[in-house]
Design a protein around this motif. Structure first.
Motif, PDB file in Angstrom:
ATOM      1  N   THR A  36    -101.888 -77.704  19.417  1.00 24.78           N
ATOM      2  CA  THR A  36    -103.097 -77.917  18.604  1.00 24.78           C
ATOM      3  C   THR A  36    -104.004 -78.946  19.252  1.00 24.78           C
ATOM      4  O   THR A  36    -105.230 -78.774  19.293  1.00 24.78           O
ATOM      5  CB  THR A  36    -102.708 -78.374  17.186  1.00 24.78           C
ATOM      6  OG1 THR A  36    -101.798 -77.440  16.615  1.00 24.78           O
ATOM      7  CG2 THR A  36    -103.934 -78.477  16.300  1.00 24.78           C
ATOM      8  N   SER A  56    -102.442 -73.524  13.013  1.00 28.52           N
ATOM      9  CA  SER A  56    -102.981 -72.230  13.449  1.00 28.52           C
ATOM     10  C   SER A  56    -104.457 -72.096  13.080  1.00 28.52           C
ATOM     11  O   SER A  56    -105.263 -71.599  13.878  1.00 28.52           O
ATOM     12  CB  SER A  56    -102.180 -71.092  12.809  1.00 28.52           C
ATOM     13  OG  SER A  56    -100.834 -71.152  13.184  1.00 28.52           O
ATOM     14  N   ILE A 100     -99.492 -69.835  22.905  1.00 27.57           N
ATOM     15  CA  ILE A 100     -99.507 -69.902  21.435  1.00 27.57           C
ATOM     16  C   ILE A 100     -98.995 -68.595  20.844  1.00 27.57           C
ATOM     17  O   ILE A 100     -98.197 -68.586  19.892  1.00 27.57           O
ATOM     18  CB  ILE A 100    -100.929 -70.212  20.924  1.00 27.57           C
ATOM     19  CG1 ILE A 100    -101.346 -71.622  21.351  1.00 27.57           C
ATOM     20  CG2 ILE A 100    -100.994 -70.087  19.401  1.00 27.57           C
ATOM     21  CD1 ILE A 100    -102.797 -71.942  21.077  1.00 27.57           C
TER      22      ILE A 100
END
Length: 236
Positions: free
Chosen positions: A102, A196, A233
């Motif tokens: 992130t 996310s 990811i």
């Protein structure tokens, strides 16, 4: 569960995973060494990449060596204290990796959308704080999952698999109520969802900025930087 009852196939499995483990280990350690030694790579992007590689090394080292040892020795049981440590460190490193991914997406967002202010926004202090926060979140969730899981009573003092995970541990629990672990799991899912969403918003803004760029060469450079991150990811 065991791959096969055949000892020959178990040995083959052990050596196969040993090879994969060594390749992954060497690849990540090479990244860490290059980023540390090369002064040109002392940038926020490679700082996050070095930490991500270190987390990868730690994560695979929690379970894979035990799996290899179990295959070669034909012993698949894990002690109860071993299960406690494994659950804690697996969750710890997974949550840390999610947080670092992130942080990397935010770094890409600032580098592309606020290029002129990049050095001022992403200075070394900010990068260190973001990585420290990632490790802190990992510790918190590791403790929550471990406490929630092992505060239950178990019908057996040993776990029958070489790798311990929360769902399989709940199957051998004598406790009917799993409130603590349910809270921990929901908190982990919520945190993963927020990460996310943050990554998604970052790349929406990045895509919007890239599409307004007149030069195709600049676009290809940005895509070559962002696509590997998106692949990691997706695989994660």
């Amino acid at each position: 569960m065991e791959f096969s009852d055949s000892k020959q196939l178990q040995v083959l499995q052990g050596f196969l995973f040993l090879l994969i483990y060594l390749v992954s280990l060497m690849g990540n350690l090479l990244i860490i060494m290059l980023v540390t030694v090369d002064q040109c790579l002392h940038t926020p992007m490679y700082f996050f990449l070095k930490n991500l590689s270190f987390v990868d090394v730690c994560l695979i080292s929690v379970t894979v060596p035990k799996l290899i040892l179990s295959s070669l020795s034909h012993r698949s049981t894990t002690s109860f204290p071993g299960c406690v440590c494994q659950v804690f460190f697996v969750v710890f490193f997974i949550e840390t990796e999610i947080s670092i991914l992130t942080a990397m997406s935010y770094n890409h967002y600032v580098a592309i959308c606020y290029l002129l202010h990049y050095d001022a926004i992403m200075d070394r202090t900010v990068c260190v704080k973001m990585v420290a926060a990632s490790w802190l979140f990992g510790i918190v969730f590791g403790f929550l999952y471990s406490y929630g899981t092992f505060s239950l009573s178990f019908c057996s003092s040993e776990h029958c698999h070489s790798s311990c995970d929360v769902p399989s541990l709940l199957k051998i629990s004598c406790s009917m109520m799993h409130a603590d672990i349910d809270i921990s799991v929901n908190a982990g899912v919520l945190y993963g969802f927020l990460c996310s969403v943050s990554i998604g918003f970052s790349y929406v803004y990045i895509l919007n900025t890239v599409l307004r760029m007149p030069l195709s060469q600049g676009r290809s450079k940005i895509f070559s930087t962002c696509i590997p991150h998106l692949i990691v990811i997706q695989d994660f």
